[in-house]
Structures are given as C-alpha cells and as structure tokens.
Design a protein around this motif. Structure first.
Motif, PDB file in Angstrom:
ATOM      1  N   ARG A 149       0.818  -1.208   0.000  1.00 52.21           N
ATOM      2  CA  ARG A 149       0.000   0.000   0.000  1.00 52.21           C
ATOM      3  C   ARG A 149       0.856   1.263   0.000  1.00 52.21           C
ATOM      4  NH1 ARG A 149      -5.647  -0.598   1.210  1.00 52.21           N
ATOM      5  NH2 ARG A 149      -5.653   1.665   1.266  1.00 52.21           N
ATOM      6  N   THR A 154      -1.737   1.431  -3.725  1.00 53.08           N
ATOM      7  CA  THR A 154      -3.063   1.876  -3.328  1.00 53.08           C
ATOM      8  C   THR A 154      -3.807   2.305  -4.570  1.00 53.08           C
ATOM      9  OG1 THR A 154      -2.117   2.733  -1.300  1.00 53.08           O
ATOM     10  CG2 THR A 154      -4.309   3.458  -1.865  1.00 53.08           C
TER      11      THR A 154
ATOM     12  N   MET B   1      12.131   2.803  -3.577  1.00 52.90           N
ATOM     13  CA  MET B   1      11.511   4.133  -3.450  1.00 52.90           C
ATOM     14  C   MET B   1      11.455   4.791  -4.826  1.00 52.90           C
ATOM     15  SD  MET B   1      10.663   4.761  -0.383  1.00 52.90           S
ATOM     16  CE  MET B   1      10.790   6.398   0.248  1.00 52.90           C
ATOM     17  N   ALA B   2      10.452   5.552  -5.059  1.00 55.83           N
ATOM     18  CA  ALA B   2      10.234   6.071  -6.419  1.00 55.83           C
ATOM     19  C   ALA B   2      10.761   7.483  -6.556  1.00 55.83           C
ATOM     20  CB  ALA B   2       8.746   6.071  -6.697  1.00 55.83           C
ATOM     21  N   TYR B 119       6.712  11.998  10.574  1.00 54.58           N
ATOM     22  CA  TYR B 119       6.093  11.295   9.454  1.00 54.58           C
ATOM     23  C   TYR B 119       5.005  12.125   8.807  1.00 54.58           C
ATOM     24  CZ  TYR B 119       3.442   7.731   6.998  1.00 54.58           C
ATOM     25  OH  TYR B 119       2.773   7.023   6.046  1.00 54.58           O
ATOM     26  N   ASN B 125       4.617  11.522   0.430  1.00 60.61           N
ATOM     27  CA  ASN B 125       5.371  10.686  -0.501  1.00 60.61           C
ATOM     28  C   ASN B 125       4.791   9.310  -0.656  1.00 60.61           C
ATOM     29  OD1 ASN B 125       7.417  12.390  -1.181  1.00 60.61           O
ATOM     30  ND2 ASN B 125       8.449  11.988   0.733  1.00 60.61           N
ATOM     31  N   TRP B 126       4.167   8.789   0.409  1.00 66.86           N
ATOM     32  CA  TRP B 126       3.745   7.412   0.386  1.00 66.86           C
ATOM     33  C   TRP B 126       2.251   7.291   0.193  1.00 66.86           C
ATOM     34  CZ3 TRP B 126       7.257   9.222   4.079  1.00 66.86           C
ATOM     35  CH2 TRP B 126       8.554   8.736   3.908  1.00 66.86           C
ATOM     36  N   ASN B 127       1.808   6.109  -0.024  1.00 63.86           N
ATOM     37  CA  ASN B 127       0.385   5.817  -0.133  1.00 63.86           C
ATOM     38  C   ASN B 127      -0.306   6.631  -1.206  1.00 63.86           C
ATOM     39  OD1 ASN B 127       0.313   4.029   2.093  1.00 63.86           O
ATOM     40  ND2 ASN B 127       0.347   5.771   3.447  1.00 63.86           N
ATOM     41  N   ARG B 128       0.419   6.975  -2.242  1.00 65.11           N
ATOM     42  CA  ARG B 128      -0.248   7.749  -3.299  1.00 65.11           C
ATOM     43  C   ARG B 128      -1.154   6.836  -4.098  1.00 65.11           C
ATOM     44  NH1 ARG B 128       3.900  11.970  -5.829  1.00 65.11           N
ATOM     45  NH2 ARG B 128       3.492  13.602  -4.322  1.00 65.11           N
ATOM     46  N   PRO B 129      -2.424   7.143  -4.200  1.00 66.44           N
ATOM     47  CA  PRO B 129      -3.307   6.228  -4.938  1.00 66.44           C
ATOM     48  C   PRO B 129      -3.125   6.395  -6.444  1.00 66.44           C
ATOM     49  CG  PRO B 129      -4.551   7.822  -3.628  1.00 66.44           C
ATOM     50  CD  PRO B 129      -3.157   8.272  -3.647  1.00 66.44           C
TER      51      PRO B 129
END
Lengths: 486, 473
Positions: A149, A154, B1-2, B119, B125-129
């Motif tokens: 996720r 996601t 990581m992107a 955080y 940065n994270w959990n980008r749908p």
C-alpha cells in the motif's frame, strides 16, 4: 616543646618534622632488618605484581576442546530430518479436487453434489453481477497490484472499498487487508504489546491465537461464553492493579471475542461484555468473520443483532471470504483506533495490496447486500429449518445456535480415541458425498491448537439451498448416521 | 523508493567493496584467472562470473546534515507537542472517545511521537493512490492538503502517464491488454472470484493442482504448494517446519514476514551479519559444537533463512557459499525468492538459476507471485516429502482460504510464457530486457553520481537521499 606557642605554622612544621622522623626510622629499620625477611617481602611483592598482570580465566570456558575434537563433533552431529515422513493414507493428505467453481452445485472428485461445505452464505460466489464487476476491473487494472500500500499499491478501488465498508458498518473508518487470516493476526499485535493483558475466549479461532502469540502479551483465557469466569478474571486483575498502581496505569487491557464462533457455532454475549468493558476499563476487539453479512437486520453483524452502539466496540475485524465471497479482510472502527494500523499492521504495511478485481467484486457484493436486506432473514430461516430437521439424529448432536449458518455435528459418544472418531465421521461424510451431498469435517492442527475442539462435521447453510435440498440433506445425514453409528 | 529526481549529487569516494570471494581481490582479469584455475583443478568453484556489490559509504557532510535534520525535527516535535498539550496549537489528530477517557491510553505518547511530528510532514510521498494498471507508466490521482498533510483531498484530476519506477512489476506482466488476459477472463467467468473454503476442506480446485505442477516444473523440483498470500506463506509455514529445540539462523536484514514466522515458531533465533559468510560460519560452528545454550543438548535441526534479493538493499545472497556451508554443517536452507524469482537467471528461475546451482541443494524454495508474475500469493517448493508434510501440517492449508482462481490463472499464464510453453519467445525476451534495463539504469545512475546500493545485477536499486527534507521535495 613548642606546643604552647601560638601560630599555625608551628604545629604543621612540627608534624612535618614528626613525619620525617618516622620516615627516617623506617629506612633505618629497613637497613637493620634481617636479610631473609627482606627477601621474603620482596618475593611477595613481585608475586602480587605478577598476579595483578596475569590474564583472568573463566572457569566454564570450554577451551579444553581441541580443534580436532571440534571437527569430530561437527562430523558426528546428525540433525533430525527436515520433515518427518507422512504416511500415504494420512486423512488430510488427499485433498478433494473440485473441478469448476465451488458454488451451490459443486463437482467434487468428479461427482456433482449440493454444496454444504463452502462458506458461501449469501450465494455471491456465482453471482453474475459480481463477476461482471470483477471483469470490468480486470479490463482496467489487470490482475495484480505489484506493490504494498505504501509504494503505489493503493488503487482508487481500495479507497472506495474502505469507504463503502465504513459506511455500511456505520463506523468512521475501515482498513482492508489482502488476506483474511492475516487480518486479525496483524490487528491484535498492532495494539497489544509485551506487558499488556488480553482476555480471550477459549474457543477462539486459530488466526486469533496466532495474533495473540505474535503480540507477546499476557493471555488470560476464560471459559467459552462464561461471563462469570471472565468477571472473576477481571476482578483478579483489578486486585493485582491495586497492589501496583503505577504499572496498572500503563497496562492496556483487551477482551477478544468472536461474534459467531467458528469452532462452536455459538454467539458471544455482547451486551454483558460491553457492561464489563465499562466496569473494568478493558477494550473489546470483536472478530466477525462468520457474523458479518449474516446477523442483524441489515447484515451488520452481532452489534446490530443485539442493538448495541457500534462505537462501544473498539475494533471490529472480519474477513471478506465468507459472506462477501471475495478474498481479504477488513477492520473497522473509529479513526482513532484504525488509523494506527496503517503504520503498525504488519500484514498491511509489508504485504502487497489486494488485487483490484477482488476489491471490485467485494464492492459489488456490498451493493447487492445493501439492495436486498431481506436475504439475511431468508438465510436465518433456512438455518433454523435445517437445525430443527437435524435434531434427533442417531448418535450425533447439533452444536451451535439455531440461526448460525455454520454449525457442527459432533459424536454424542466418542469412541475413546480422536483418530477413530475422525474415521467414523469421515465414513458418514463419504456416504453423504456418494448421495450427492458435499460435506466436510472441521479440520484442525491437533498439536498447535490451544484448546482442541472435538472432531465434528461442519455444515454450512447458504441462501441458495432450496427447501427440498435442505430436507434431502437432513435425511441423508440421518440415514448415514443411522447406518454407520449403529 | 520512487521518483529519484532532485537527489544530492555525491562526490564521495566509491569503495567498490568486492566482497571476499574465494580469496581473490581487486582486478577483474585476475579474479577470472583464479577462478578458471580452480575449475581446471576440479576443485569446487564458487562464482563463475564476477559478483560485484557496492555499499558506498556516505560522505561526511551528508551524514552530518541528516543527523542535524532529524535533530531539528525532533526538537520542533517536542515544541509542537508542548503547544498542542497546552491548547495553543490546534490538534487535528483523532482522539479517544469521551466515554473512554479514563481507560488506559491506547497509544503511549512516545510511540506516536515519530508519527505525529516527523512522518506527518512528509507523508505525502507514500500511499499515493493510482488509478490504472501498474505498468511502465500509470495514472496518479492528484491530491492536495490544506492542513499540512493531516488530511488529504482529491482534486479529481489525474496525472497521466507517470513513469513507474515504484511498482514491483519486473517482467511487465501487470498488463490489461485483451488478448493476454483471455484465459484469466474465462476462468473468472467460470469459477468466480472467491473460494470460501480452506485447501483441506472444499477449497482445492483443479486450477490449484495445475498451478502447483507448473511451479514445480518451472523450478525444476519435485513438488510445490501454493498459498493465497506471500506474507502469510512465510508466517504460516516456518512454524510448521521448525519448533522448540531447533535453531534458526536468519540474516539480519530479513523481511518482516520471515521474522514473524521465525518468532511464531518458538525456535531459538540467532542473526548473522548481512550476507557475511564468516559470521554465518562462526554461528554454525558454535551451534554444532556447543549445542543448546544451557543444557548443551544437540540442536534438533538448524534452519538458515535467507532471501534471494533483499528488497531494501538490492543485494543478492551468496548462494554458492551458503550451500557449501550448509552441506558441511548439515543445516537446512530456506530461500525466500520473493524478488528474485522471475527476475534473475537466464531462464528467470531465480537466484538458483543465476548461480547455476542445483535446486535440490536448497531444501525449501519459497517465493511469491506478486512481483514478477503480476498476480498474488506465494508458493513453497522442494522435495515431495516436504510438500506432503506441508499439505497436512501447514497453517495455511488448514485454516486459511485458498488462492482465488483467476489469480491462479494469471500466474499460470505468465509462468507458461516464461517457460516458452505458450509457443512464443515472449518470456525469454522479457527476461533479457529486464537484465539489459537493470544494467543500463545502474550504469547511468552511477555516471550521474548518485549513491546506489546493491549488486550490479539486481533490479532493485536503492537510491540514497539521506536528508528527509530532500525526500519530501
């Protein structure tokens, strides 16, 4: 001599003279001592210096093993085989092979039977609308998500499913996992750590047991559905707390129960549990895999069944593999509780997300559940029907609530050995299979279960079974029991 | 990581640690000569191609700045907490219910310190749908935050065709073209999506049997068993293989699922330094000679847990050395090929294929279908008696739902393509293309001066940015 003279310098000078005089005396004594005395003292001093500088050694150290002996030990050591051999005719080794969908009419080992074994409560496994939604999602997203996720795994489907589930259950937030087993097994250790206390029912299912083990907390088991015993344990804990109030202020308490128990088919006494919750300040985690989509007027589970405010339950966890006929699981509750799992739920953070076609299927299944709220009533009626029909079976007793769609048939009198019981029940199952009724025994890992339930046949009722089929099943089981157990 | 854009250009020294490999040191030509010599002498050789891994040291100023950054972040965190507690600053976090205010707090204050203060500020940065297939390019949903990342709102716009270096789609099987997904569509129409039962009860379909045979054939072993989730494959099967009185030697950088499985098994766990064979050998010697810690009884069995490619470091396991060690000390080897299956090796058969070793030397071959095959789930493969034992005693076989049928079909079709069973060379082309891309990308990143970790051949490339604020930008 000069004692009566004032002045500070004089006594110190006197002391120095006194010291010097003592030193001179010492040196003189050294010259006058006998030789052997000096030699002895010298040797003693040298010995002390040597001891001070020598290496210390540990008594237990096995430096007595020579290199050759070590090599011999390495040669000689024989480990156990990686896995012990399993006999060819172990009952659990030869799986039933299902050709085709495990739906209402299932083809098991080449024989077409009516399915009384899969947890397809609302018959959504074969539903064309669900399949269409999954196909549309397949066209848009492909199959896998290729990432957890946190790293672009996601999808908007996941967010939509979480919103829909939260809205359906009337809670603030929901979080989905990609596997039903991992849901409760990751949720419990996210909140409860070493030093916390969990009160759990004796008949809790295996996934809960693994979650408890992973959490490393103190586990206190209370007898199945025995509120008096739970209260006793809670009181005991209260007395402990009063002895050590500082520790008690940081020890969290949880009560873990299931809505409808998989191992016994009975329902948990939720109103009394909520009362105990407020009295003893423990949080409730409710596992609703079998009661989601079954109990309650709209299928919201055991909280709706009893009419309890859903905010009273801290966390509700369920898997989507029973009523929703998809794969995966979810937890729902207040944001304060659920949001923590987004960083601490191991099965959420470190695992790939749910494939979008499964999520789309679950959303469509939810749509169907919301549009036809009367199927829950129909399901419960069918459960009651077969429950009644199976009463009075020779040699078997029905274990479970009358409205529980998954209940057990246990032997009234055990033969004495579990293995023989299993063989006996298997003969009943085989005979029913020959008459086109697909049944299964409840399988357990005998050495791993904390409290092993007795062997039983698990019967599952679904909405798709017609009255005629239910009657046929009941009569087949009764005949089989009569002929085999007599 | 992107999104490796905008990182620090590093002028630090590039220590190409060519880790100890049979005693040879720097100089490729010299290394090859030595290897060839041992081959001629018919002595066991370890590597037939250069094994180059680099973990470059961080330049001093970057390290200082990073620590400074975290230090300032922590100080500000304390300040903000103080302001929040005294009501000067508004707290947008979710809070406990009024009725439960006198319960023991669910989270300790310090547990959530990192989450609240550090955080939250860079969690964009994270959990980008995303909203398309995770192929080489995808569509990201645009989202904005008005209150410094506490809540997000979707603007409704979609950023299209973003280049994807974030999804684990090594061989590109995450695709949605009509022809490639024909069989999956048919299986979905026939079988539906769910399974509603466990493997031992009514959840074992002919699709599962077909998939298991195919996996065994692909890996070159006797038998295989599949499970519905990769993470759960580890956490459900390691406890079935080892128990109390056994010893687990696990690499210090193993994945959470392996660590969880090891902890649940109740065996003794000892960790050895990452990919360090001297450390592993020392532990093995100690274990075999001295036995269990206090009773000095012999261990029942020793299991070494390693991964094929480590997803956070990009390093490849030193398989030949480990196999030599395990044969000498009679330990068992459990190899988790989550990232290496399908992406390493001339035929895509994983790290065993990459080193040209015999798959039967590895006692338990485990892997997942999520990354290279574009499906979901995991497998365990090996000898028939191992797989038979797992069919009876694995937690997953008894209590967990079996894999969904269309997902199994996707794995079947991608595996057939890799093996060439579908009549095309599509699979081999994908593997070759992946190897080429990996080398090209790594070379270019090195030229541009970034610090990257890991083995030269590994498709997982950790690119170090060091400063948390740089990560956000």
């Amino acid at each position: 001599m000069a004692l009566h003279n004032p002045g500070s310098s004089l006594p110190s000078a006197m002391a120095m003279v006194g010291e010097q005089w003592v030193l001179v005396e010492m040196v003189q004594a050294l010259y006058e001592a006998p030789a052997y005395h000096l030699i002895l003292e010298g040797i003693l001093i040298l010995w002390i210096i040597r001891l001070l500088f020598s290496k210390t050694y540990k008594l237990q150290e096995r430096s007595d093993l020579t290199a050759k002996e070590k090599e011999e030990l390495i040669e000689e050591w024989q480990p156990e085989p990686l896995v012990p051999p399993v006999s060819k005719d172990h009952p659990a080794l030869n799986y039933n092979i299902v050709s085709g969908p495990p739906g209402h009419k299932i083809v098991v080992n080449g024989k077409e039977c009516i399915n009384f074994a899969s947890f397809n409560f609302l018959g959504l496994l074969d539903n064309s609308r669900v399949k269409e939604a999954a196909l549309a999602s397949l066209k848009k997203y492909g199959v896998g998500t290729c990432g957890p996720r946190g790293f672009y795994g996601t999808f908007d489907v996941h967010l939509e499913l979480e919103e829909r589930l939260a809205k359906f259950m009337e809670t603030e937030e929901a979080i989905i996992y990609s596997y039903g087993f991992a849901t409760i097994a990751s949720a419990i250790p996210a909140y409860s750590k070493r030093g916390d206390i969990i009160f759990v029912d004796r008949a809790a299912c295996f996934a809960i047991q693994k979650g408890l083990q992973a959490s490393r907390s103190d586990i206190k088991v209370f007898e199945h559905n025995d509120i008096a015993h739970l209260e006793y344990l809670l009181k005991e804990q209260e007395i402990e707390d009063q002895k050590n109030p500082r520790k008690a202020r940081v020890t969290r308490r949880f009560i873990v129960v299931e809505g409808l128990y998989m191992n016994t088919g009975s329902i948990c006494p939720l109103p009394e549990l909520v009362k105990l919750k407020y009295k003893y300040k423990a949080r409730i985690f409710l596992e609703e895999s079998l009661s989601f989509g079954v109990l309650g007027e709209h299928g919201r589970g055991v909280t709706e069944h009893f009419g309890i405010n859903i905010d009273d339950i801290d966390l509700i966890s369920a898997n989507m593999e029973n009523s929703l006929a998809s794969i995966g699981g979810f937890c729902c509750g207040r944001s304060f509780v659920i949001d923590h799992q987004r960083l601490s739920g191991q099965g959420y953070c470190f695992s790939a997300s749910l494939p979008p076609l499964l999520a789309a299927a679950a959303i469509e299944a939810l749509n169907i559940m919301e549009e036809n709220p009367d199927i829950f009533q129909v399901l419960r009626k069918k459960c009651k029907q077969i429950h009644k029909a199976l009463q009075g079976t020779y040699g078997l007793r029905v274990v479970g609530e009358s409205f529980s769609p998954a209940f057990h048939l246990q032997l009234e009198e055990s033969t004495g050995s579990r293995e023989n019981d299993i063989k006996l029940l298997q003969r009943i199952v085989d005979q029913c299979m020959n008459r086109n009724i697909a049944l299964t025994q409840a399988h357990y890992l005998e050495k791993e279960e904390k409290s092993l339930p007795p062997p039983s046949i698990r019967i599952v009722v679904t909405v798709e079974q017609t009255d005629k089929e239910l009657d046929k099943a009941a009569s087949t089981i009764k005949e089989a029991a009569q002929s085999i157990l007599n | 990581m992107a999104n490796p854009g905008g990182g620090t250009v590093c002028n630090g020294k590039l220590h190409n640690h060519q880790k100890q490999s049979n005693g040879s040191q720097s100089g490729n030509h010299k290394r090859n000569r030595i290897i060839r010599e041992t081959q001629q002498n018919a002595k066991p050789y370890f590597y037939n191609k250069p094994f180059v891994e680099s973990f470059e040291e961080v330049p001093m100023y970057a390290a200082i700045f990073t620590y400074l950054c975290y230090g300032i972040g922590t100080l500000f965190g304390y300040l903000r907490d103080f302001l929040r507690n005294h009501g000067i600053e508004k707290c947008s976090m979710a809070v406990e219910r009024k009725e439960q205010k006198d319960f023991v707090p669910l989270y300790q204050d310090f547990e959530n310190f990192y989450k609240r203060n550090i955080y939250m500020r860079i969690r964009d940065n994270w959990n980008r749908p995303i909203c398309s297939v995770p192929g080489p390019t995808f569509d990201v949903m645009e989202r904005v935050s008005d209150d410094y990342n506490w809540t997000f709102k979707f603007t409704g716009r979609i950023i299209q065709d973003v280049i994807n270096v974030g999804s684990y789609n090594y061989l590109g099987f995450a695709e949605n073209s009509n022809e490639s997904l024909t069989t999956v569509r048919n299986v979905l129409k026939k079988y539906g999506v769910g399974m509603c039962s466990s493997r031992q009860e009514m959840g074992n379909t002919d699709k599962h049997e077909e998939l298991e045979e195919l996996v065994a054939q692909f890996l070159g072993v006797e038998a295989a068993m599949v499970f519905g989730m990769g993470f759960a494959t580890n956490s459900m099967n390691i406890p079935a293989l080892v128990g109390k009185g056994c010893l687990i030697l696990s690499d210090e950088l193993n994945h959470t699922s392996i660590i969880l499985g090891a902890r649940l098994s109740k065996a003794t766990i000892r960790t050895f330094k990452h990919n360090n064979m001297q450390s592993l050998e020392k532990l093995l010697r100690e274990a075999v000679i001295y036995g269990q810690p206090r009773s000095r009884r012999a261990w029942k069995k020793i299991l070494i847990l390693v991964e094929g490619i480590y997803s956070m470091e990009g390093s490849i396991v030193r398989l030949p050395e480990i196999i030599a060690l395990k044969k000498k000390y009679k330990a068992y080897l459990y190899l988790d090929e989550a990232h290496s299956i399908g992406s390493l090796g001339p035929r895509g058969q994983g790290v065993v294929d990459y080193f040209g070793m015999d798959p039967y030397d590895v006692d338990v071959l485990m892997g997942t279908f999520t990354k290279s095959f574009g499906a979901a789930g995991g497998y365990i493969a090996g000898r028939k008696d191992l797989v038979d034992y797992l069919r009876v005693y694995s937690h997953g076989a008894v209590y967990a739902t079996s894999m969904s049928a269309p997902i199994a079909e996707q794995t079947i079709r991608s595996m057939k393509s890799l093996m060439g069973l579908d009549g095309t060379t599509n699979g081999i082309q994908r593997i070759r293309q992946l190897a080429q891309n990996t080398r090209y990308f790594r070379n270019r990143l090195n030229e541009m001066g970034f610090i990257i970790y890991g083995n030269q051949e590994s498709p997982v490339i950790p690119l170090l940015l060091y400063l948390p604020s740089k990560v956000a930008s």
